[in-house]
Design a protein around this motif. Sequence first.
Motif, short mmCIF file in Angstrom:
data_model
loop_
_atom_site.label_atom_id
_atom_site.label_comp_id
_atom_site.label_asym_id
_atom_site.label_seq_id
_atom_site.Cartn_x
_atom_site.Cartn_y
_atom_site.Cartn_z
N ALA A 154 0.87 -1.19 0.00
CA ALA A 154 0.00 0.00 0.00
C ALA A 154 0.90 1.24 0.00
N PRO A 155 1.26 1.73 -1.19
CA PRO A 155 2.20 2.86 -1.25
C PRO A 155 1.58 4.16 -0.74
N THR A 156 2.44 5.00 -0.22
CA THR A 156 2.02 6.33 0.20
C THR A 156 1.78 7.17 -1.06
N PRO A 157 1.11 8.31 -0.93
CA PRO A 157 0.96 9.19 -2.10
C PRO A 157 2.31 9.59 -2.71
N GLN A 158 3.30 9.81 -1.87
CA GLN A 158 4.62 10.18 -2.38
C GLN A 158 5.23 9.01 -3.16
N GLU A 159 5.09 7.78 -2.64
CA GLU A 159 5.62 6.61 -3.35
C GLU A 159 4.89 6.39 -4.67
N ARG A 160 3.58 6.62 -4.69
CA ARG A 160 2.82 6.50 -5.95
C ARG A 160 3.30 7.52 -6.97
N ALA A 161 3.56 8.74 -6.52
CA ALA A 161 4.05 9.78 -7.43
C ALA A 161 5.43 9.41 -7.98
N GLU A 162 6.31 8.89 -7.11
CA GLU A 162 7.63 8.46 -7.56
C GLU A 162 7.52 7.33 -8.57
N LYS A 163 6.62 6.39 -8.31
CA LYS A 163 6.42 5.26 -9.23
C LYS A 163 5.89 5.78 -10.57
N GLY A 164 4.99 6.73 -10.53
CA GLY A 164 4.47 7.33 -11.76
C GLY A 164 5.57 7.98 -12.59
N ARG A 165 6.49 8.67 -11.92
CA ARG A 165 7.62 9.29 -12.64
C ARG A 165 8.53 8.22 -13.24
N LEU A 166 8.77 7.14 -12.51
CA LEU A 166 9.60 6.05 -13.02
C LEU A 166 8.95 5.42 -14.25
N ILE A 167 7.65 5.14 -14.18
CA ILE A 167 6.94 4.56 -15.31
C ILE A 167 7.04 5.49 -16.52
N GLU A 168 6.77 6.76 -16.30
CA GLU A 168 6.82 7.74 -17.40
C GLU A 168 8.21 7.76 -18.05
N ALA A 169 9.25 7.67 -17.23
CA ALA A 169 10.62 7.69 -17.75
C ALA A 169 10.96 6.42 -18.54
N LEU A 170 10.38 5.28 -18.14
CA LEU A 170 10.72 4.01 -18.79
C LEU A 170 9.86 3.67 -20.00
N LEU A 171 8.71 4.30 -20.16
CA LEU A 171 7.81 3.96 -21.27
C LEU A 171 8.50 4.00 -22.63
N PRO A 172 9.26 5.05 -22.98
CA PRO A 172 9.91 5.06 -24.30
C PRO A 172 10.88 3.89 -24.50
N ARG A 173 11.61 3.53 -23.45
CA ARG A 173 12.57 2.42 -23.55
C ARG A 173 11.86 1.12 -23.89
N TYR A 174 10.64 0.95 -23.37
CA TYR A 174 9.87 -0.27 -23.62
C TYR A 174 8.82 -0.07 -24.72
N ARG A 175 9.02 0.96 -25.53
CA ARG A 175 8.22 1.25 -26.73
C ARG A 175 6.73 1.22 -26.43
N THR A 176 6.36 1.96 -25.37
CA THR A 176 4.97 2.00 -24.91
C THR A 176 4.53 3.44 -24.72
N GLU A 177 3.29 3.71 -25.09
CA GLU A 177 2.64 5.00 -24.81
C GLU A 177 1.44 4.71 -23.94
N MET A 178 1.26 5.52 -22.91
CA MET A 178 0.14 5.34 -21.99
C MET A 178 -0.70 6.62 -21.95
N ALA A 179 -2.03 6.44 -21.96
CA ALA A 179 -2.93 7.59 -21.87
C ALA A 179 -2.75 8.25 -20.51
N LYS A 180 -2.84 9.54 -20.47
CA LYS A 180 -2.77 10.29 -19.22
C LYS A 180 -4.05 10.07 -18.43
N ALA A 181 -3.89 9.86 -17.13
CA ALA A 181 -5.07 9.62 -16.27
C ALA A 181 -5.85 10.89 -16.03
#
Length: 181
Positions: A154-181
């Motif tokens: 159960a991540p904290t809001p800060q941990e969720r935000a950090e995870k979101g930034r990590l995902i956003e940074a890695l998407l191009p490397r894994y040739r993926t585009e994700m819709a903005k929430a």
Amino acid sequence: MIRSPHDASSPALPIPADDPSRTLTVADPDAPDAHHVAVAGGLYTILVSGAQTDGRYCLVDMLVPDGGGPPAHRHDFEEMFTLLEGELEFTFRGRSLTVRAGSTVNVPANAPHAFRNVSGSVARMLCMCTPAGQDEFFMAVGDPVESRNSAPPAPTPQERAEKGRLIEALLPRYRTEMAKA
């Protein structure tokens, strides 16, 4: 149009020699050495990694909680789901359909799609991606857990935000585009 190597119009090519450096893989989602990762509230077990298939494909056992599933996204690889338990609503190019246990869904590369568990309980499916790489993405952005029966963290809001930034940074490397929430 891409043709199968078995197409009658393709020239017959010799079968390559066996590669003894590659070994037989037997996957058990409950094996002590299995890799389990919590991703977006679900629990994923990497059954067969790209490292084991020379990058040809990966196979992931997914437990998706009721109401769970990824936002709309697209990626430059094929993705196939076989629903073992539950019911999912798949959205493909903006059109939705309900898929029940026993069904297999193939999502072509680059097509926008999403799914959501509408079962009222946990849904279980196998996800095969070809070529491999999605297994690495899940391991990079997910949280390792002890077993596929573990409670997701159960991540904290800060941990969720950090995870979101990590995902956003890695998407191009894994040739993926994700819709903005």
